[in-house]
Scaffold this active site. Structure first.
Site: not given
Ligand code: NAD
Length: 458
Positions: A209, A243
């Site tokens: 990720e 993010c």
């Protein structure tokens, strides 16, 4: 404690099949929720020490999402873990076919610092639901949170099932030398490559990720007021240390001025002052220096102030930006919003497509064709039309990157799949035995085989 020894005990425990039992998995998830609930004050305190973040923000952006995922798995675990029947082709008659999800085994989860509970505990919950043992290594950058997680988890769970290890680069480098059945990593593309390389030595499956520069595209057909409000919220949440925050705005030049006026007005309205309890500080000195170096004084249209002692950077909007500016060379990961303009959407897509695939992308428009073009033409992990960030809060949507922004997905069912192997089994009846596949072969058999394979009987 020696991590190799812990991994050995976790392997032994896994081989007892205890974690495969659905009632065991449910009981552990219920216990985890109880443990987190009873220690909630400690969690708030740790995040506050690391980020100066309020209880409200910690609950809404971290803790509540973990509780929802735990509840989702408790409710759906039987359904997720059940064997799935699939059709059986003619060649394999008489028979039936099933897919059996099985836990991968001993997993390693490495977390990032920006939402330290969420990014460690969301994959942990998925791993537990799927029946794995876990060694969790949260980020050392959010130091207080890391120690709290270690205390709360290791005081309440047996290390042979779940263990929270602490440490920075040297410790993680050592842990990565061990042979896991799954590695789930959240962090930068740079470290993602190190993790992938280490995993390759043991052919360990990975979920990576990662991050990237996620655009917010504003069309001339957008509701500009709503777009500005949602971009401002998504960008400055957690002081831009998210993010999936919009990294930059890419706006049609015809509507830029109006859009910017709305942005400025929301920035004034929202409470982002230095002393606000709802505005997060920058995690450390290193990131503070990296971020303030991006600020180009002559391009500021809002903000630009900072306070090194308090690690505060005011939300800062910079206009007239180009792809060559320093701030456009890497993921910003902080409260600085560059504004770029385009003449046509085609021009915007060409520019975005020439860069690494982002983790998220956001399109603001009320035009149907533009919505379709956005979903069809751009490749990115996931995103929203007419919003930012919120796609990750829907557990029914897979969350993950593509290309440089990551490999694999999680959340809800997809988290379960990330920690499972899909074992396929063909069950054959013994009462029927067509002779076609067995020698000796003949022209006649070949013609029958062709009929079966090429679909005459399909
Ligand atoms: P990072 O890559 O520096 O660190 C992540 C983890 O890797 C930490 O636990 C750290 O201890 C470990 N690590 C760091 N260097 C290492 C090395 N050389 N060898 C082995 N392990 C090492 O990332 P970060 O600064 O914690 O997080 C920021 C990045 O993470 C940004 O790129 C952001 O976009 C991305 N991110 C992605 C997601 C997502 O869900 N896709 C979520 C949050 C953050």
């Amino acid at each position: 404690m020696d991590i190799q020894n812990i991994l050995n005990t976790q392997r032994e425990f896994f081989l007892t099949n205890a974690t495969k039992d659905i009632s065991f998995r449910k009981a552990q998830l219920i216990k985890l929720k109880e443990v987190l609930k009873s220690n909630e004050d400690l969690l708030y305190e740790a995040i506050h020490k690391d980020f100066g973040k309020s209880k409200f923000d910690t609950y809404t952006t971290e803790i509540s999402l973990i509780y929802s995922d735990i509840d989702y798995y408790i409710k759906n675990i039987e359904y997720l873990a059940r064997p799935e029947s699939v059709p059986t082709n003619l060649v394999n008659q008489v028979g039936f076919s099933s897919i059996y999800p099985e836990p991968l085994g001993s997993s390693l989860i490495i977390g990032a610092w920006n939402y330290p509970f969420y990014l460690s505990l969301m994959p942990l919950v998925a791993a537990m639901a799927a029946g794995n043992t876990v060694i969790l290594k949260p980020s050392e950058v959010a130091e207080h949170t890391m120690h709290t997680m270690q205390q709360v988890l290791n005081d309440n769970f047996d290390a042979s099932y779940l263990y929270c290890a602490i440490g920075g680069v040297p410790e993680t480098t050592e842990i990565l030398k061990l042979n896991f059945d799954k590695i789930f990593f959240t962090g930068s593309p740079r470290v993602g490559k190190i993790v992938y390389e280490a995993a390759a030595k043991n052919l360990t499956p990975v979920t990576l990720e990662l991050g990237g520069k996620s655009p917010a595209i504003i069309s001339e057909n957008a509701n500009l007021k709503v777009a500005a409000k949602r971009v401002v919220w998504g960008k400055f949440l957690n002081a831009g240390q998210t993010c999936v925050a919009p990294d930059y705005v890419y706006v049609d030049k015809k509507v830029k001025e109006t859009f910017l006026n709305h942005v400025t007005s929301y920035l004034k309205k929202f409470d982002y002052k230095e002393d606000s309890e709802h505005y997060t500080k920058i995690i450390n000195q290193k990131h503070f220096e990296r971020l303030t170096a991006f600020i180009e004084k002559d391009k500021i249209v809002f903000g630009g102030n900072s306070n090194e002692k308090e690690l505060y950077i005011q939300p800062t909007v910079m206009d007239q930006m180009t792809w060559d500016d320093e701030v456009m060379q890497e993921e910003i990961f902080g409260p600085i919003l560059p504004i770029l303009t385009f003449g046509t959407l085609d021009e915007a897509y060409r520019a975005i497509k020439s860069k690494p695939k982002p983790l998220a992308a956001y399109m603001f428009t009320n035009n149907r064709q533009e919505k379709e073009k956005f979903t069809e033409e751009l490749s990115f992990g996931g995103g929203c039309i007419n919003d930012t960030v919120m796609h990750l809060s829907n557990e029914y949507l897979p969350f993950g990157g593509v290309g440089n922004s990551g490999i694999g997905h999680y959340h809800g069912k997809h988290g379960f799949l990330a920690f499972s192997h899909q074992k396929s089994i063909l069950h054959r009846a013994t009462w029927a035995e067509p002779n076609l596949k067995y020698p000796p072969y003949s022209e006649e058999k070949l013609s029958w085989v062709k009929k079966v394979i090429e679909g005459i009987f399909k």
